[in-house]
Design a protein around this motif. Structure first.
Motif, PDB file in Angstrom:
ATOM      1  N   LYS A  37       0.799  -1.226   0.000  1.00  0.00           N
ATOM      2  CA  LYS A  37       0.000   0.000   0.000  1.00  0.00           C
ATOM      3  C   LYS A  37       0.835   1.281   0.000  1.00  0.00           C
ATOM      4  O   LYS A  37       0.369   2.325  -0.421  1.00  0.00           O
ATOM      5  CB  LYS A  37      -0.926   0.011   1.219  1.00  0.00           C
ATOM      6  N   PHE A  38       2.068   1.230   0.506  1.00  0.00           N
ATOM      7  CA  PHE A  38       2.899   2.426   0.581  1.00  0.00           C
ATOM      8  C   PHE A  38       3.718   2.530  -0.710  1.00  0.00           C
ATOM      9  O   PHE A  38       4.929   2.345  -0.720  1.00  0.00           O
ATOM     10  CB  PHE A  38       3.815   2.361   1.797  1.00  0.00           C
ATOM     11  N   LEU A  39       3.030   2.834  -1.794  1.00  0.00           N
ATOM     12  CA  LEU A  39       3.661   2.788  -3.112  1.00  0.00           C
ATOM     13  C   LEU A  39       3.550   4.098  -3.879  1.00  0.00           C
ATOM     14  O   LEU A  39       4.537   4.620  -4.374  1.00  0.00           O
ATOM     15  CB  LEU A  39       3.037   1.654  -3.947  1.00  0.00           C
ATOM     16  N   GLN A  40       2.337   4.640  -4.002  1.00  0.00           N
ATOM     17  CA  GLN A  40       2.119   5.813  -4.828  1.00  0.00           C
ATOM     18  C   GLN A  40       2.411   7.100  -4.061  1.00  0.00           C
ATOM     19  O   GLN A  40       2.287   7.134  -2.842  1.00  0.00           O
ATOM     20  CB  GLN A  40       0.666   5.841  -5.311  1.00  0.00           C
ATOM     21  N   PRO A  41       2.809   8.156  -4.754  1.00  0.00           N
ATOM     22  CA  PRO A  41       2.947   9.449  -4.087  1.00  0.00           C
ATOM     23  C   PRO A  41       1.637   9.841  -3.415  1.00  0.00           C
ATOM     24  O   PRO A  41       0.563   9.756  -4.015  1.00  0.00           O
ATOM     25  CB  PRO A  41       3.286  10.403  -5.239  1.00  0.00           C
ATOM     26  N   GLY A  42       1.702  10.220  -2.178  1.00  0.00           N
ATOM     27  CA  GLY A  42       0.525  10.575  -1.405  1.00  0.00           C
ATOM     28  C   GLY A  42       0.919  10.825   0.033  1.00  0.00           C
ATOM     29  O   GLY A  42       2.105  10.888   0.366  1.00  0.00           O
ATOM     30  N   LEU A  43      -0.076  10.954   0.903  1.00  0.00           N
ATOM     31  CA  LEU A  43       0.178  11.209   2.317  1.00  0.00           C
ATOM     32  C   LEU A  43      -0.031   9.911   3.102  1.00  0.00           C
ATOM     33  O   LEU A  43      -1.106   9.317   3.062  1.00  0.00           O
ATOM     34  CB  LEU A  43      -0.761  12.288   2.846  1.00  0.00           C
ATOM     35  N   TYR A  44       1.002   9.509   3.821  1.00  0.00           N
ATOM     36  CA  TYR A  44       0.969   8.266   4.589  1.00  0.00           C
ATOM     37  C   TYR A  44       1.156   8.602   6.062  1.00  0.00           C
ATOM     38  O   TYR A  44       2.155   9.212   6.453  1.00  0.00           O
ATOM     39  CB  TYR A  44       2.056   7.306   4.094  1.00  0.00           C
ATOM     40  N   VAL A  45       0.161   8.231   6.854  1.00  0.00           N
ATOM     41  CA  VAL A  45       0.138   8.576   8.271  1.00  0.00           C
ATOM     42  C   VAL A  45       0.203   7.281   9.080  1.00  0.00           C
ATOM     43  O   VAL A  45      -0.530   6.322   8.790  1.00  0.00           O
ATOM     44  CB  VAL A  45      -1.136   9.364   8.630  1.00  0.00           C
ATOM     45  N   MET A  46       1.066   7.248  10.083  1.00  0.00           N
ATOM     46  CA  MET A  46       1.235   6.052  10.905  1.00  0.00           C
ATOM     47  C   MET A  46       1.181   6.409  12.381  1.00  0.00           C
ATOM     48  O   MET A  46       1.736   7.428  12.795  1.00  0.00           O
ATOM     49  CB  MET A  46       2.555   5.361  10.583  1.00  0.00           C
ATOM     50  N   ASP A  47       0.522   5.548  13.143  1.00  0.00           N
ATOM     51  CA  ASP A  47       0.444   5.729  14.590  1.00  0.00           C
ATOM     52  C   ASP A  47       1.113   4.538  15.267  1.00  0.00           C
ATOM     53  O   ASP A  47       0.576   3.435  15.298  1.00  0.00           O
ATOM     54  CB  ASP A  47      -1.018   5.830  15.027  1.00  0.00           C
ATOM     55  N   GLU A  48       2.337   4.751  15.750  1.00  0.00           N
ATOM     56  CA  GLU A  48       3.131   3.758  16.469  1.00  0.00           C
ATOM     57  C   GLU A  48       3.277   2.442  15.701  1.00  0.00           C
ATOM     58  O   GLU A  48       2.930   1.362  16.196  1.00  0.00           O
ATOM     59  CB  GLU A  48       2.552   3.519  17.858  1.00  0.00           C
ATOM     60  N   PRO A  49       3.790   2.484  14.476  1.00  0.00           N
ATOM     61  CA  PRO A  49       3.944   1.257  13.693  1.00  0.00           C
ATOM     62  C   PRO A  49       4.925   0.280  14.314  1.00  0.00           C
ATOM     63  O   PRO A  49       4.873  -0.927  14.041  1.00  0.00           O
ATOM     64  CB  PRO A  49       4.453   1.760  12.333  1.00  0.00           C
ATOM     65  N   GLU A  50       5.831   0.773  15.154  1.00  0.00           N
ATOM     66  CA  GLU A  50       6.827  -0.118  15.768  1.00  0.00           C
ATOM     67  C   GLU A  50       6.220  -1.104  16.748  1.00  0.00           C
ATOM     68  O   GLU A  50       6.876  -2.075  17.159  1.00  0.00           O
ATOM     69  CB  GLU A  50       7.908   0.709  16.473  1.00  0.00           C
ATOM     70  N   ALA A  51       4.941  -0.893  17.135  1.00  0.00           N
ATOM     71  CA  ALA A  51       4.307  -1.755  18.125  1.00  0.00           C
ATOM     72  C   ALA A  51       4.314  -3.217  17.713  1.00  0.00           C
ATOM     73  O   ALA A  51       4.355  -4.109  18.563  1.00  0.00           O
ATOM     74  CB  ALA A  51       2.867  -1.290  18.376  1.00  0.00           C
ATOM     75  N   ALA A  52       4.265  -3.489  16.419  1.00  0.00           N
ATOM     76  CA  ALA A  52       4.195  -4.875  15.939  1.00  0.00           C
ATOM     77  C   ALA A  52       5.499  -5.345  15.292  1.00  0.00           C
ATOM     78  O   ALA A  52       5.559  -6.467  14.795  1.00  0.00           O
ATOM     79  CB  ALA A  52       3.063  -5.014  14.930  1.00  0.00           C
ATOM     80  N   LEU A  53       6.523  -4.502  15.301  1.00  0.00           N
ATOM     81  CA  LEU A  53       7.704  -4.793  14.503  1.00  0.00           C
ATOM     82  C   LEU A  53       8.930  -5.103  15.347  1.00  0.00           C
ATOM     83  O   LEU A  53       9.167  -4.485  16.392  1.00  0.00           O
ATOM     84  CB  LEU A  53       8.021  -3.598  13.595  1.00  0.00           C
ATOM     85  N   SER A  54       9.718  -6.048  14.875  1.00  0.00           N
ATOM     86  CA  SER A  54      11.009  -6.343  15.474  1.00  0.00           C
ATOM     87  C   SER A  54      12.012  -5.267  15.066  1.00  0.00           C
ATOM     88  O   SER A  54      11.718  -4.388  14.240  1.00  0.00           O
ATOM     89  CB  SER A  54      11.506  -7.710  15.006  1.00  0.00           C
TER      90      SER A  54
END
Length: 235
Positions: A142-159
């Motif tokens: 989904k993070f592919l096309q030019p646009g606005l990408y907003v994230m809220d604490e994405p590190e919560a699920a990531l190593s």
């Protein structure tokens, strides 16, 4: 850049009522929020208002505040927020084209607590992989096309290694014309070169350098000597 400044106007409000009681929201109302780099990180303690702010920015741009893309706006039963519906933007030329046409708006809002539902709804089937892999599926798909990408604490699920992969996706995205706004507690993510860092708290909102962040200082001290912190919380 897509957006250069966000602002909101409210005729009157009660200082002791949420969200107007949150210092960073009052700062937004008073001065607006200027974006000076393609990647902006908002950091602050729990309850500081950073999630309230990023959700309102996502909603103001036309992204589903429950999480997801513009195509799925309000696909989940969630009413418009009192702040999000008042957000307005000063946009760069590409952003003006997006804001001028509903169908031209591109982007995605990824929030930790609703990510699985949003990704499943958009056909990325996170139930077939781990929670963290589901997040990475969003970045890859989904993070592919030019646009606005907003994230809220994405590190919560990531190593640790997955956070590094996320930074690679973010770097590629902004080099191809995207813009990212991310609320986070991660010293790893906020170390991205060239990113603008906004610290939110009782003071409202102010810009800081990575090495000046309280979270960076605490993590550095903790990793050097965990007992200096643990002795205060363990019997």
């Amino acid at each position: 850049m897509i957006i250069e400044r966000a602002y909101a106007h409210v005729d009157s409000y009660e200082d002791d009522q949420w969200p107007w009681s949150v210092p960073c929201v009052r700062g937004l109302l008073a001065d607006g929020l200027r974006f000076t780099a393609p990647v902006t990180f908002l950091v602050g303690e729990n309850g500081s208002g950073k999630s309230t702010l990023v959700e309102a920015l996502a909603e103001g741009f036309g992204l589903d505040p429950w999480g997801g893309s513009h195509d799925w706006r309000y696909a989940s039963p969630r009413p418009a927020s009192v702040l999000g519906e008042r957000i307005r933007f000063d946009a760069a030329p590409r952003g003006r084209r997006m804001l001028g046409s509903w169908s031209a708006r591109k982007g995605f809002f990824l929030r930790a607590e609703t990510a699985v539902h949003a990704l499943d709804r958009e056909g990325l089937a996170p139930h077939s992989v781990s929670h963290g892999e589901g997040f990475l599926a969003a970045f890859r798909g989904k993070f592919l096309q030019p646009g606005l990408y907003v994230m809220d604490e994405p590190e919560a699920a990531l190593s640790f290694s997955s956070c590094l992969e996320l930074l690679g996706h973010v770097d590629h995205l902004v080099k191809t014309g995207g813009q990212v706004i991310c609320a986070t507690h991660s010293p790893l993510l906020t170390a991205l070169p060239g990113a603008d860092i906004l610290e939110v708290g009782d003071h409202g909102i102010h810009r800081v350098a990575w090495h000046e962040l309280a979270l960076v200082d605490h993590w550095r001290r903790y990793l050097t000597d965990p007992q200096a912190y643990l002795r205060h919380v363990l019997d």
